[in-house]
Design a protein around this motif. Structure first.
Motif, PDB file in Angstrom:
ATOM      1  N   ALA A 125       0.905  -1.145  -0.043  1.00 54.02           N
ATOM      2  CA  ALA A 125       0.036   0.011  -0.029  1.00 54.02           C
ATOM      3  C   ALA A 125       0.785   1.340   0.033  1.00 54.02           C
ATOM      4  CB  ALA A 125      -1.135  -0.076   1.120  1.00 54.02           C
ATOM      5  N   LEU A 126       1.855   1.231   0.834  1.00 49.19           N
ATOM      6  CA  LEU A 126       2.771   2.374   0.806  1.00 49.19           C
ATOM      7  C   LEU A 126       3.544   2.608  -0.527  1.00 49.19           C
ATOM      8  CD1 LEU A 126       4.327   4.737   2.440  1.00 49.19           C
ATOM      9  CD2 LEU A 126       6.072   2.758   3.279  1.00 49.19           C
ATOM     10  N   GLU A 127       3.916   1.713  -1.040  1.00 46.26           N
ATOM     11  CA  GLU A 127       4.702   1.757  -2.481  1.00 46.26           C
ATOM     12  C   GLU A 127       3.581   2.536  -3.360  1.00 46.26           C
ATOM     13  OE1 GLU A 127       7.627  -2.049  -2.699  1.00 46.26           O
ATOM     14  OE2 GLU A 127       5.765  -2.123  -3.518  1.00 46.26           O
ATOM     15  N   PHE A 128       2.489   1.928  -3.560  1.00 45.31           N
ATOM     16  CA  PHE A 128       1.437   2.597  -4.502  1.00 45.31           C
ATOM     17  C   PHE A 128       0.959   3.880  -4.049  1.00 45.31           C
ATOM     18  CE2 PHE A 128       1.159  -1.713  -6.040  1.00 45.31           C
ATOM     19  CZ  PHE A 128       0.895  -1.605  -7.144  1.00 45.31           C
ATOM     20  N   ARG A 129       1.004   4.141  -2.979  1.00 41.64           N
ATOM     21  CA  ARG A 129       0.806   5.682  -2.424  1.00 41.64           C
ATOM     22  C   ARG A 129       2.094   6.603  -2.795  1.00 41.64           C
ATOM     23  NH1 ARG A 129      -1.068   3.144   2.660  1.00 41.64           N
ATOM     24  NH2 ARG A 129      -3.386   3.266   2.763  1.00 41.64           N
ATOM     25  N   THR A 159      -3.827  -4.388  -9.526  1.00 36.39           N
ATOM     26  CA  THR A 159      -2.642  -3.810  -9.524  1.00 36.39           C
ATOM     27  C   THR A 159      -1.802  -4.132  -8.259  1.00 36.39           C
ATOM     28  OG1 THR A 159      -3.758  -1.786  -8.814  1.00 36.39           O
ATOM     29  CG2 THR A 159      -2.823  -1.831 -11.311  1.00 36.39           C
ATOM     30  N   SER A 160      -2.261  -3.400  -7.171  1.00 38.46           N
ATOM     31  CA  SER A 160      -1.886  -3.736  -5.877  1.00 38.46           C
ATOM     32  C   SER A 160      -2.324  -4.981  -5.223  1.00 38.46           C
ATOM     33  CB  SER A 160      -2.040  -2.438  -4.840  1.00 38.46           C
ATOM     34  OG  SER A 160      -3.576  -2.370  -4.908  1.00 38.46           O
ATOM     35  N   ILE A 230      -6.879 -12.414   3.030  1.00 36.60           N
ATOM     36  CA  ILE A 230      -7.501 -11.505   3.883  1.00 36.60           C
ATOM     37  C   ILE A 230      -6.377 -10.447   4.388  1.00 36.60           C
ATOM     38  CG2 ILE A 230      -7.990 -12.638   6.157  1.00 36.60           C
ATOM     39  CD1 ILE A 230     -10.414 -10.690   6.276  1.00 36.60           C
ATOM     40  N   ALA A 231      -5.387 -10.879   5.119  1.00 40.28           N
ATOM     41  CA  ALA A 231      -4.446 -10.365   5.512  1.00 40.28           C
ATOM     42  C   ALA A 231      -3.803  -9.192   4.750  1.00 40.28           C
ATOM     43  CB  ALA A 231      -3.426 -10.999   6.442  1.00 40.28           C
ATOM     44  N   ARG A 232      -3.341 -10.016   3.427  1.00 38.00           N
ATOM     45  CA  ARG A 232      -2.547  -9.081   2.283  1.00 38.00           C
ATOM     46  C   ARG A 232      -3.426  -8.387   1.724  1.00 38.00           C
ATOM     47  NH1 ARG A 232       2.817 -12.260   1.297  1.00 38.00           N
ATOM     48  NH2 ARG A 232       3.152 -13.604   2.924  1.00 38.00           N
ATOM     49  N   SER A 233      -4.940  -8.536   1.592  1.00 35.88           N
ATOM     50  CA  SER A 233      -5.617  -7.957   0.875  1.00 35.88           C
ATOM     51  C   SER A 233      -6.226  -6.774   1.758  1.00 35.88           C
ATOM     52  CB  SER A 233      -6.708  -8.777   0.510  1.00 35.88           C
ATOM     53  OG  SER A 233      -6.575  -9.839  -0.235  1.00 35.88           O
ATOM     54  N   SER A 234      -6.019  -6.559   2.952  1.00 40.18           N
ATOM     55  CA  SER A 234      -6.666  -5.687   3.861  1.00 40.18           C
ATOM     56  C   SER A 234      -6.215  -4.136   3.407  1.00 40.18           C
ATOM     57  CB  SER A 234      -6.336  -5.884   5.472  1.00 40.18           C
ATOM     58  OG  SER A 234      -4.883  -6.159   5.432  1.00 40.18           O
ATOM     59  N   GLN A 235      -4.972  -4.053   2.927  1.00 39.64           N
ATOM     60  CA  GLN A 235      -4.523  -2.799   2.947  1.00 39.64           C
ATOM     61  C   GLN A 235      -4.222  -2.411   1.291  1.00 39.64           C
ATOM     62  OE1 GLN A 235      -4.465  -0.604   5.522  1.00 39.64           O
ATOM     63  NE2 GLN A 235      -5.169  -2.160   6.724  1.00 39.64           N
ATOM     64  N   ALA A 236      -4.315  -3.587   0.604  1.00 41.37           N
ATOM     65  CA  ALA A 236      -3.686  -3.323  -0.829  1.00 41.37           C
ATOM     66  C   ALA A 236      -4.704  -3.360  -1.907  1.00 41.37           C
ATOM     67  CB  ALA A 236      -2.692  -4.364  -1.071  1.00 41.37           C
ATOM     68  N   MET A 237      -6.139  -3.214  -1.656  1.00 37.72           N
ATOM     69  CA  MET A 237      -7.133  -3.323  -2.430  1.00 37.72           C
ATOM     70  C   MET A 237      -7.708  -2.096  -2.987  1.00 37.72           C
ATOM     71  SD  MET A 237      -7.596  -6.334  -3.739  1.00 37.72           S
ATOM     72  CE  MET A 237      -6.975  -8.156  -3.270  1.00 37.72           C
ATOM     73  N   GLY A 238      -7.496  -1.189  -2.467  1.00 44.55           N
ATOM     74  CA  GLY A 238      -7.921   0.221  -2.692  1.00 44.55           C
ATOM     75  C   GLY A 238      -9.508   0.030  -2.550  1.00 44.55           C
ATOM     76  N   ALA A 239     -10.217   0.638  -3.524  1.00 44.01           N
ATOM     77  CA  ALA A 239     -11.739   0.836  -3.301  1.00 44.01           C
ATOM     78  C   ALA A 239     -12.388  -0.700  -3.757  1.00 44.01           C
ATOM     79  CB  ALA A 239     -12.293   1.679  -4.276  1.00 44.01           C
ATOM     80  N   ASP A 240     -11.511  -1.861  -4.086  1.00 40.94           N
ATOM     81  CA  ASP A 240     -12.331  -3.016  -4.541  1.00 40.94           C
ATOM     82  C   ASP A 240     -12.095  -3.871  -3.239  1.00 40.94           C
ATOM     83  OD1 ASP A 240     -12.896  -2.097  -7.324  1.00 40.94           O
ATOM     84  OD2 ASP A 240     -10.703  -2.304  -7.588  1.00 40.94           O
TER      85      ASP A 240
END
Length: 299
Positions: A125-129, A159-160, A230-240
């Motif tokens: 998430a930080l990388e994509f921000r 993407t993320s 779920i853990a790796r998706s929790s911060q990296a999915m954006g709006a989806d």
């Protein structure tokens, strides 16, 4: 004379039975409670038997888009499965030969298994921000109106989100292919090459059929790990939102057996995928044996 069982056998059998109950008991409980009647609650005893909560599930639960989350998980799971299989097979073939930096590359590929999943998610998430800030800075520097008017974020399902899931599925696929190719007899390939086969023909007609069951295993790992992640998706999915994220959100708002019906549906999809893959592998192996037997009779 029949040898009598020792007390240790019964103790271990009891331990194994308790382990099986502990492992599958929650799933069986949710499956049973999802078929309660309209007046059913979240615990036993059951109050009637019906499909009421499944109908309510597909009609919608509040403002949560179950259908959209389910479709997102399916799409992402399929793409993750394909990429995991292709990348794992290619990496397995590459590592059959020694090359400079192979050890470092291997440990880099599996390092994400050691790092906690939530940390990986936060890092992605930080990388994509940072990437978002770079795109916005580019728009400001060159006065790109499209970025000003339309750009929101580079984070998304493919993407993320895709990167987060591949960081989890690819190491497992790579380890499976390592185990397969470590036991693979190169004499089969050498025989094909001696008969005039090109490298691609040797892979397609010799290597691929032999490693097909392992590829099926990698595909199952890829889909099921992505489907449940779920853990790796929790911060990296954006709006989806994927289905596991939606399910976690529902557990804090939904207090009806509809949540159990959703769990039953997701479990059924996982079992269907596993059963389909195993059936296809069984059919392919039987055909191979039949063709081999027919060829032997012809000789």
């Amino acid at each position: 004379m029949h040898e009598r069982r020792s007390p240790a056998f019964f103790a271990l059998a009891l331990f194994f039975a308790l382990f099986v109950v502990f492992l599958y008991g929650p799933t069986i409980t949710i499956l049973i409670l999802s078929f309660q009647g309209p007046q059913g609650g979240l615990t036993f005893p059951m109050r009637g038997v019906s499909l009421h909560w499944f109908r309510q599930l597909f009609q919608g639960i509040g403002v949560v888009d179950i259908g959209g989350a389910l479709w997102n998980s399916l799409k992402l799971g399929i793409v993750v499965t394909i990429l995991t299989v292709v990348a794992s097979v290619m990496a397995g073939l590459a590592f059959r030969r020694n090359f400079r930096g192979a050890t470092l590359l291997f440990y880099t590929a599996i390092a994400s298994l050691i790092v906690p999943s939530i940390v990986v998610s936060l890092g992605i998430a930080l990388e994509f921000r940072i990437a978002d800030d770079g795109v916005k800075a580019l728009g400001d520097a060159y006065s790109i109106e499209w970025i000003w008017d339309n750009f929101t974020t580079t984070m998304g399902l493919f993407t993320s989100g895709l990167g987060a899931h591949l960081s989890w599925t690819f190491p497992f696929g790579l380890l499976i292919m390592f185990a397969v190719f470590n036991r693979f007899n190169p004499a089969f390939e050498e025989a094909a090459r001696d008969l005039g086969a090109t490298p691609w023909q040797a892979f397609r007609h010799v290597v691929l059929p032999i490693i097909a069951p392992a590829i099926a295993g990698v595909a199952l790992f890829g889909f099921t790990l992505s489907w449940d992640e779920i853990a790796r998706s929790s911060q990296a999915m954006g709006a989806d939102n994927t289905l596991p994220i939606t399910l976690r959100a529902l557990t804090t708002t939904v207090t009806t057996p509809a949540i159990y019906a959703l769990g039953t549906v997701t479990t059924a999809i996982s079992l269907t995928v596993i059963g389909t893959v195993l059936t296809v592998v069984t059919i392919v192996q039987r055909r191979r044996r039949r063709h081999g037997s027919d060829a032997g009779k012809g000789v």
